[in-house]
Write an enzyme that holds these catalytic residues in place. Structure first.
Site: not given
Ligand SMILES: Nc1ncnc2c1ncn2[C@@H]1O[C@H](COP(=O)(O)OP(=O)(O)OP(=O)(O)O)[C@@H](O)[C@H]1O
Ligand SMILES: [Mg+2]
Length: 325
Positions: A64-65, A109, A158, A218
């Site tokens: 997401k981030t 977030d 989430t 992640r």
């Molecule tokens: N579609 C993707 N392709 C490649 N790598 C990804 C992808 N999605 C996530 N990642 C990897 O996973 C890590 C975590 O993703 P991210 O921080 O965007 O998750 P999030 O959904 O924001 O999690 P949270 O809910 O904990 O904030 C990123 O730093 C990246 O390295």
């Molecule tokens: Mg995030």
């Protein structure tokens, strides 16, 4: 109370940043979400304006981030990042909004953590780009409209169910669910991360790590790094046998489950004869908060088909029983 499996939180946000995709073609999977978001961005660019507000939801660590950052970079926009917990008072929100450079992407977030009061203040800002500021108190109080710089809100959560209806309805650019990843997508992610980290991993090793990654990028990256460390210390190549060996030490099994996941399944089997078990009773038997059980343990067990949610409670499936042996 025991802590959540550490592979869920990975090595933390700092380490996330190093492997975070900065180009669309590095962002693996989620094809439909990507296509939709890109239409919103490209249309806005053609109009010479900002896209409407976007909301991303899904389990932790699914990107997401990362997507929010991609939106901003594609627009060539500044990104201002904050979180629902950080915006406590009306003045906090007013300060953020009034100080935005025109054309900024504002990333909030954990947006479900905003209080109702803050949410209500946000509505006019999202709809018509102004804040209603109340001056004075009592009968002489009056409201003035403060025009805001143009911005696009990107919200992430989430916990979609905890977002109020009125707030949900204000994401005119679209609301997008990011789902768990297929093994194939995870392998692509791990392969790219391995090459970035300079890890020489066999195809078998990549497959092995993908299978243990809880369908979550992640977790995949975090596990890859731990396996790399293990191989460094033991001076062995990164192949499937090494991954299995390392994961025994980490307490991670072939499905990516930890002792906490097994404790959940065992509690359901032993304490509740396989269910149905109410979430509160189950959590209490595990000495955990219902919240942790529901949001940390259950999503991936549901995805594996080891448990089911029914109106009467959680049920251990035959697949779950088979796993426990
Ligand atoms: N579609 C993707 N392709 C490649 N790598 C990804 C992808 N999605 C996530 N990642 C990897 O996973 C890590 C975590 O993703 P991210 O921080 O965007 O998750 P999030 O959904 O924001 O999690 P949270 O809910 O904990 O904030 C990123 O730093 C990246 O390295
Ligand atoms: Mg995030």
């Amino acid at each position: 109370m025991s802590s959540a499996p550490d592979t869920l939180s990975g090595d933390g946000q700092l380490q996330d940043a190093a492997l975070r995709p900065t180009e669309w073609d590095e962002y693996v999977g989620q094809a439909q979400v990507k296509a939709n978001v890109r239409v919103a961005i490209d249309a806005a660019k053609k109009r010479g304006g900002m896209p409407e507000h976007l909301l991303f939801y899904g389990p932790p660590g699914v990107g997401k981030t990362t997507l929010a950052y991609l939106v901003a970079s594609t627009l060539g926009a500044n990104l201002k990042s904050t979180s629902g917990v950080a915006i406590e008072r009306a003045a906090d929100l007013a300060a953020i909004l009034t100080n935005l450079e025109p054309g900024t992407v504002l990333f909030i977030d954990e947006i479900h953590r905003l209080s109702r009061k803050i949410e209500e203040l946000l509505y006019p800002a999202l709809e018509s780009g102004h804040l209603d500021i109340v001056l004075g108190k009592g009968p002489s109080a009056r409201t003035v409209e403060l025009a805001l710089p143009a911005f696009t809100l990107v919200g992430a959560t989430t916990r979609m169910a905890e977002l109020s209806g009125p707030l949900r309805s204000r994401f005119g650019g679209g609301t997008f669910q990011l789902d768990f990843y297929s093994d194939r997508d995870l392998r692509d992610i791990i392969r790219r991360s391995a090459s970035r980290l300079g890890v020489d991993a066999t195809d078998d090793a990549i497959e092995n790590i993908a299978a243990k990654s809880r369908a979550t990028p992640r977790v995949a990256n975090s596990l890859l790094k731990r396996v790399r460390d293990y191989s460094l210390v033991h001076e062995k190549p990164v192949d499937a046998a090494l991954c299995d060996e390392a994961c025994i030490l980490f307490g991670i099994d072939a499905h990516g489950l930890t002792k906490d996941d097994r404790r959940y399944l065992e509690t359901l089997r032993e304490g509740f004869r396989g269910g149905p078990a109410g979430i509160r009773a189950l959590a209490s038997a595990m000495h955990e908060e219902p919240d942790t059980v529901e949001h940390v343990y259950e999503p991936y067990l549901l995805r594996l088909g080891f448990i089911e949610r029914s109106p009467r409670g959680r049920i251990l499936t035959s697949k779950g029983r088979e796993y426990l042996g």
